[in-house]
Motif scaffolding. Structure first.
Motif, PDB file in Angstrom:
ATOM      1  N   ALA A   1       1.032  -1.244  -0.023  1.00 56.23           N
ATOM      2  CA  ALA A   1      -0.111   0.137  -0.065  1.00 56.23           C
ATOM      3  C   ALA A   1       0.851   1.253   0.067  1.00 56.23           C
ATOM      4  O   ALA A   1       0.630   2.184  -0.920  1.00 56.23           O
ATOM      5  CB  ALA A   1      -0.875  -0.038   1.308  1.00 56.23           C
ATOM      6  N   GLU A   2       1.833   1.177   0.750  1.00 52.28           N
ATOM      7  CA  GLU A   2       2.676   2.528   0.887  1.00 52.28           C
ATOM      8  C   GLU A   2       3.238   2.693  -0.418  1.00 52.28           C
ATOM      9  O   GLU A   2       3.435   3.733  -0.860  1.00 52.28           O
ATOM     10  CB  GLU A   2       3.745   2.195   2.197  1.00 52.28           C
ATOM     11  CG  GLU A   2       3.234   2.463   3.346  1.00 52.28           C
ATOM     12  CD  GLU A   2       4.105   1.867   4.509  1.00 52.28           C
ATOM     13  OE1 GLU A   2       5.228   1.583   4.182  1.00 52.28           O
ATOM     14  OE2 GLU A   2       3.773   2.152   5.575  1.00 52.28           O
ATOM     15  N   ALA A   3       3.892   1.564  -0.925  1.00 53.29           N
ATOM     16  CA  ALA A   3       4.592   2.030  -2.261  1.00 53.29           C
ATOM     17  C   ALA A   3       3.764   2.424  -3.481  1.00 53.29           C
ATOM     18  O   ALA A   3       3.967   3.136  -4.275  1.00 53.29           O
ATOM     19  CB  ALA A   3       5.171   0.360  -2.853  1.00 53.29           C
ATOM     20  N   LEU A   4       2.376   1.785  -3.521  1.00 53.16           N
ATOM     21  CA  LEU A   4       1.237   2.172  -4.187  1.00 53.16           C
ATOM     22  C   LEU A   4       0.946   3.639  -4.182  1.00 53.16           C
ATOM     23  O   LEU A   4       0.986   4.487  -5.150  1.00 53.16           O
ATOM     24  CB  LEU A   4       0.308   1.409  -4.390  1.00 53.16           C
ATOM     25  CG  LEU A   4       0.198   0.130  -4.804  1.00 53.16           C
ATOM     26  CD1 LEU A   4      -0.812  -0.910  -4.273  1.00 53.16           C
ATOM     27  CD2 LEU A   4       0.336  -0.034  -6.194  1.00 53.16           C
ATOM     28  N   PHE A   5       0.690   4.058  -2.876  1.00 52.01           N
ATOM     29  CA  PHE A   5       0.616   5.698  -2.621  1.00 52.01           C
ATOM     30  C   PHE A   5       1.558   6.339  -2.959  1.00 52.01           C
ATOM     31  O   PHE A   5       1.457   7.645  -3.581  1.00 52.01           O
ATOM     32  CB  PHE A   5      -0.072   5.730  -0.972  1.00 52.01           C
ATOM     33  CG  PHE A   5      -1.306   5.160  -0.538  1.00 52.01           C
ATOM     34  CD1 PHE A   5      -2.353   5.851  -1.359  1.00 52.01           C
ATOM     35  CD2 PHE A   5      -1.310   4.495   0.356  1.00 52.01           C
ATOM     36  CE1 PHE A   5      -3.545   5.291  -1.053  1.00 52.01           C
ATOM     37  CE2 PHE A   5      -2.617   3.840   0.703  1.00 52.01           C
ATOM     38  CZ  PHE A   5      -3.761   4.384   0.040  1.00 52.01           C
ATOM     39  N   ALA A   6       2.804   6.152  -2.720  1.00 52.52           N
ATOM     40  CA  ALA A   6       3.934   6.673  -3.169  1.00 52.52           C
ATOM     41  C   ALA A   6       4.158   6.955  -4.760  1.00 52.52           C
ATOM     42  O   ALA A   6       4.458   8.006  -5.115  1.00 52.52           O
ATOM     43  CB  ALA A   6       5.104   6.119  -2.537  1.00 52.52           C
ATOM     44  N   ARG A   7       3.722   5.899  -5.487  1.00 50.31           N
ATOM     45  CA  ARG A   7       3.737   6.199  -7.010  1.00 50.31           C
ATOM     46  C   ARG A   7       2.672   7.117  -7.554  1.00 50.31           C
ATOM     47  O   ARG A   7       2.993   7.784  -8.385  1.00 50.31           O
ATOM     48  CB  ARG A   7       3.720   4.537  -7.612  1.00 50.31           C
ATOM     49  CG  ARG A   7       3.732   4.628  -8.928  1.00 50.31           C
ATOM     50  CD  ARG A   7       5.372   5.137  -9.287  1.00 50.31           C
ATOM     51  NE  ARG A   7       5.691   5.495 -10.778  1.00 50.31           N
ATOM     52  CZ  ARG A   7       5.425   6.586 -11.514  1.00 50.31           C
ATOM     53  NH1 ARG A   7       4.930   7.602 -10.637  1.00 50.31           N
ATOM     54  NH2 ARG A   7       5.831   6.538 -12.490  1.00 50.31           N
ATOM     55  N   VAL A   8       1.527   6.939  -6.933  1.00 50.71           N
ATOM     56  CA  VAL A   8       0.559   8.031  -7.249  1.00 50.71           C
ATOM     57  C   VAL A   8       0.843   9.227  -7.027  1.00 50.71           C
ATOM     58  O   VAL A   8       0.775  10.421  -7.586  1.00 50.71           O
ATOM     59  CB  VAL A   8      -0.912   7.552  -6.639  1.00 50.71           C
ATOM     60  CG1 VAL A   8      -1.859   8.581  -6.986  1.00 50.71           C
ATOM     61  CG2 VAL A   8      -1.200   6.330  -7.232  1.00 50.71           C
ATOM     62  N   GLU A   9       1.463   9.638  -5.800  1.00 51.28           N
ATOM     63  CA  GLU A   9       1.872  10.902  -5.267  1.00 51.28           C
ATOM     64  C   GLU A   9       3.118  11.403  -6.227  1.00 51.28           C
ATOM     65  O   GLU A   9       3.254  12.733  -6.689  1.00 51.28           O
ATOM     66  CB  GLU A   9       2.382  10.666  -3.856  1.00 51.28           C
ATOM     67  CG  GLU A   9       1.306  10.864  -2.904  1.00 51.28           C
ATOM     68  CD  GLU A   9       1.614  10.096  -1.490  1.00 51.28           C
ATOM     69  OE1 GLU A   9       2.970  10.219  -1.264  1.00 51.28           O
ATOM     70  OE2 GLU A   9       0.936   9.628  -0.817  1.00 51.28           O
TER      71      GLU A   9
ATOM     72  N   GLU B   1      -4.246   6.159   6.008  1.00 52.22           N
ATOM     73  CA  GLU B   1      -3.875   7.029   7.273  1.00 52.22           C
ATOM     74  C   GLU B   1      -2.446   6.873   7.691  1.00 52.22           C
ATOM     75  O   GLU B   1      -2.059   7.983   7.818  1.00 52.22           O
ATOM     76  CB  GLU B   1      -4.794   6.653   8.363  1.00 52.22           C
ATOM     77  CG  GLU B   1      -6.211   6.914   8.214  1.00 52.22           C
ATOM     78  CD  GLU B   1      -7.342   6.673   9.289  1.00 52.22           C
ATOM     79  OE1 GLU B   1      -6.877   5.889  10.159  1.00 52.22           O
ATOM     80  OE2 GLU B   1      -8.612   6.637   8.815  1.00 52.22           O
ATOM     81  N   ALA B   2      -2.096   5.607   7.621  1.00 50.53           N
ATOM     82  CA  ALA B   2      -0.518   5.600   7.839  1.00 50.53           C
ATOM     83  C   ALA B   2       0.260   6.250   6.745  1.00 50.53           C
ATOM     84  O   ALA B   2       1.468   6.703   7.094  1.00 50.53           O
ATOM     85  CB  ALA B   2      -0.171   4.004   7.852  1.00 50.53           C
ATOM     86  N   ALA B   3      -0.100   6.173   5.699  1.00 47.18           N
ATOM     87  CA  ALA B   3       0.488   7.049   4.388  1.00 47.18           C
ATOM     88  C   ALA B   3       0.260   8.494   4.444  1.00 47.18           C
ATOM     89  O   ALA B   3       0.745   8.905   3.640  1.00 47.18           O
ATOM     90  CB  ALA B   3       0.080   6.492   3.116  1.00 47.18           C
TER      91      ALA B   3
END
Length: 369
Positions: free
Chosen positions: A100-108, A158-160
């Motif tokens: 999840a963290e990797a996916l959010f970071a890529r969208v950002e 929320e953690a991201a």
């Protein structure tokens, strides 16, 4: 280590579409979409959403296995309508927090590359379709065109660093819970005082009725948070899909002095059929589809709205009262009214007074960059 790469090939797209089938294979409440429809959804030549937006798909991989997916959605119509400078994330699935963290970071990263200042979601691909992370009621099946996710997804967001942008409520009417008496009395008063005409859709005048529905939908929702009008092509595509299942007797128009004033539209819960089809029409899925009228005993009240000049007269109660009676007569046992903005106090109070139960909440998240 998890890496996130863009979808570039047909085989990548196939993995993107099929990943939820693997992720949810043991989840009794997930409803598999039709694979043929999912392929169309992500085809710029067949999905009119791409006429005003760009969607970039990503897959998360670890040790050669897919462990998540996400889409970065840059919607010109939304940003133009609301004066925003953001992109959406959508079609999010993740096997664990690391993915999840990797996916959010890529969208950002995609947002920054475009000069956007925020990320909002999930939207699949917009608020006109499935939106929000489900926060509760995980022991229930989602209704048609509503999302479903594991309990962990809001925690991952929320953690991201994502925070609540807006909550969307889902209310449930049940056959064994009688409609509130106040609604019946109010409906009678409204009929006596304003003499509205309440009529079902005329299937023989499909194009004309569709134009009226779009006019009412655009005007009734135009000031809602996050609302973006369907284009004509998008609305026609949606109508073509729904025409297979919608019962004209459960699409009610309200007219005042010969003019359209409001609409209520219930959709039979085709998810009850899709769940049996397991994503395929063949070899046996078509049999369930042909038997859909006997399978579906739930409804979703997807549209309930009035033009601004006809609000605060009790006409919403009249529509609910009439739809409830028709649904009971046809043998439906449940109806979900979804979704309703958390700060739409009039609608939320009215549904509660009508006897509906607030049983599910979806949350839209946002992160400033």
């Amino acid at each position: 280590m998890t890496e996130v790469l863009p979808v570039r090939s047909r085989s990548d797209l196939r993995r993107f579409i099929r990943y939820p089938f693997a992720l949810y294979r043991n989840d009794p409440h997930w409803v598999p979409p039709l694979l043929i429809e999912e392929r169309r959804r992500f085809d710029p030549k067949k999905n009119p959403f791409y006429e005003h937006a760009r969607i970039e798909l990503f897959l998360a991989r670890r040790a050669g296995e897919v462990v998540g997916r996400v889409a970065a959605i840059d919607d010109d119509s939304h940003n133009r309508t609301h004066g925003d400078n953001l992109i959406f994330f959508g079609f999010f699935e993740a096997a664990d927090r690391e993915a999840a963290e990797a996916l959010f970071a890529r969208v950002e990263a995609a947002a920054r590359e475009l000069g956007r200042t925020a990320v909002r979601g999930p939207a699949n691909p917009s608020l006109n379709e499935g939106a929000g992370f489900q926060l509760d009621a995980f022991d229930t099946d989602p209704y048609v065109m509503m999302p479903y996710n594991p309990p962990a997804y809001p925690r991952y967001a929320e953690a991201a660093g994502y925070r609540k942008a807006k909550d969307l409520h889902a209310w449930l009417f049940e056959r064994d819970q009688p409609l509130g008496e106040k609604i019946g009395r109010l409906a009678a008063r409204v009929r006596k005082r304003y003499a509205p005409v309440v009529r079902p859709a005329d299937a023989g005048r499909f194009k004309e009725e569709l134009a009226t529905l779009k006019y009412l939908y655009d005007r009734a929702w135009e000031r809602n948070w996050g609302f973006v009008k369907y284009t004509d092509a998008e609305f026609d595509r949606l109508a073509k899909d729904l025409r297979l299942v919608v019962d004209p007797d459960l699409v009610l128009f309200v007219e005042m002095e010969g003019r359209p004033a409001g609409v209520g539209l219930c959709i039979p819960d085709v998810n009850q059929v899709l769940k049996r089809m397991r994503g395929r029409l063949l070899p046996f899925g078509i049999l369930h589809f042909l038997r859909r009228r006997r399978i579906m005993d739930r409804l979703r009240l997807a549209i309930l709205g009035l033009l601004p000049e006809y609000r605060n007269r009790g006409l919403e109660a009249l529509i609910v009262h009439e739809l409830y009676g028709r649904a009971i007569a046809k043998g439906y046992r449940q109806c979900e009214c979804s979704w309703v903005l958390e700060d739409n106090r009039a609608m939320n109070r009215g549904l509660k007074a009508a006897g509906a139960r607030l049983y599910k909440t979806y949350r839209i998240y946002e992160k400033e960059l």
